[in-house]
Design an enzyme around this catalytic site. Structure first.
Site, PDB file in Angstrom:
ATOM      1  N   LEU A 161      11.645 -20.020  -4.348  1.00 27.11           N
ATOM      2  CA  LEU A 161      10.622 -19.187  -3.728  1.00 27.11           C
ATOM      3  C   LEU A 161       9.317 -19.387  -4.483  1.00 27.11           C
ATOM      4  O   LEU A 161       9.282 -19.297  -5.707  1.00 27.11           O
ATOM      5  CB  LEU A 161      11.022 -17.705  -3.777  1.00 27.11           C
TER       6      LEU A 161
ATOM      7  N   HIS B 190       2.759   3.371  -9.156  1.00 29.99           N
ATOM      8  CA  HIS B 190       2.621   1.936  -9.390  1.00 29.99           C
ATOM      9  C   HIS B 190       3.898   1.353 -10.016  1.00 29.99           C
ATOM     10  O   HIS B 190       4.304   0.234  -9.696  1.00 29.99           O
ATOM     11  CB  HIS B 190       1.424   1.664 -10.295  1.00 29.99           C
TER      12      HIS B 190
ATOM     13  N   ASP C  10       0.824  -1.201   0.000  1.00 26.20           N
ATOM     14  CA  ASP C  10       0.000   0.000   0.000  1.00 26.20           C
ATOM     15  C   ASP C  10       0.863   1.258   0.000  1.00 26.20           C
ATOM     16  O   ASP C  10       1.923   1.292   0.637  1.00 26.20           O
ATOM     17  CB  ASP C  10      -0.899  -0.018   1.239  1.00 26.20           C
TER      18      ASP C  10
END
Length: 222
Positions: free
Chosen positions: A113, A19, A2
Site C-alpha cells: 500500500l 485527534h 473530519d
C-alpha cells in the site's frame, strides 16, 4: 478525515483526545485498505489552513504525529506500507521533518500500500506552484508555451507519480473538498458520509468501497 473535534466535544473530552482517537481510526483504515487491495491511499492530515488553529492544538497535532511515527513505523514497514508525503512538512520543524524523511526512506521498497500523507498541504498552492514551475521553464527558454496543456500541468504537481484519483471520502457530514486534491478530483467519485472520523473503521471503509463499485463512471462521455 473530519470530525475529531466534534467527536471529543460530544464526550466532554479535550480536542487532543479526538485527534488521538482519529489516529486509531487511521490504523483501522490502513488495515482495511491493505485487505481490500487498495494500491494508493492519501490522507489529509494537516491542511495549510490548519495553522490558523490555536498554538496548543497545532502543538498537540505535531506531538501526535511524532508519537505515531515512533509507535507505528515498525508495524507499517512489517505490513508492506510505503509512506510518502505531499505538501510542505518541513514547516513542522527540523526534528519532525527529519523523522518523516527517515520513515519515508525506511519504507521506500514496500509495495502493498502506498500511503500518502498530506501535511501542510493546500491544493490551490500546489496548482499555483506547478504553474510557476512551467512559467519559469518558459522564461528560461526551455519550454514552448504552446506545449503547456493539462498533461503538462498534471506532471508539474506533487501527485505526478501517483495513479489517477478514483474516490474522495469525506467524513462527518461536511460536503466540500476544503482545498484537497481539487485538480486531481476532476473526475473522481465523491462520497460524503455522516460518520465522524474517530468512528470510521473497517466496516465503514468497506461500505465506501462497495458503494464506489456500484457507481457508473462516465468521465463526461455520456
Amino acid at each position: 478525515m473530519d470530525g475529531n473535534g466534534r467527536w471529543a466535544a460530544r464526550r466532554g473530552l479535550p480536542r487532543a483526545a479526538g485527534h488521538k482517537a482519529g489516529g486509531e481510526a487511521v490504523r483501522a483504515t490502513l488495515k482495511a485498505a491493505v485487505k481490500a487491495g487498495v494500491g494508493t491511499l492519501t490522507l489529509y492530515a494537516f491542511s495549510s489552513e490548519n495553522w490558523r488553529r490555536s498554538d496548543k492544538e497545532v502543538s498537540d497535532l505535531k506531538g501526535l504525529m511524532r508519537y505515531y511515527l515512533e509507535r507505528e513505523l515498525e508495524e507499517l514497514a512489517k505490513e508492506g506500507v510505503r509512506l510518502d508525503y505531499i505538501g510542505d512538512p518541513s514547516r513542522f520543524g527540523p526534528d519532525l521533518w527529519d523523522r518523516l524523511q527517515k520513515a519515508r526512506e525506511k519504507t521506500r521498497e514496500n509495495d502493498k500500500l502506498h500511503l500518502v500523507i498530506a501535511l501542510n498541504y493546500g491544493s490551490r498552492a500546489e496548482i499555483a506552484a506547478g504553474a510557476r514551475r512551467l512559467a519559469e521553464a518558459v522564461a528560461a527558454g526551455g519550454r514552448d508555451p504552446a506545449s503547456i496543456d493539462e498533461a503538462a500541468l498534471d506532471s508539474a504537481l506533487q501527485t505526478a507519480d501517483l495513479p489517477e484519483l478514483d474516490l474522495v471520502i469525506r467524513t462527518s457530514g461536511e460536503q466540500r473538498l476544503s482545498n484537497f486534491l481539487m485538480w486531481q478530483a476532476a473526475y473522481a467519485e465523491l462520497m460524503f458520509i455522516d460518520t465522524l472520523w474517530p468512528d470510521f473503521g473497517e466496516d465503514e471503509f468497506n461500505e465506501c468501497i462497495r458503494a464506489f463499485g456500484q457507481r457508473q463512471r462516465r468521465f463526461g462521455g455520456r
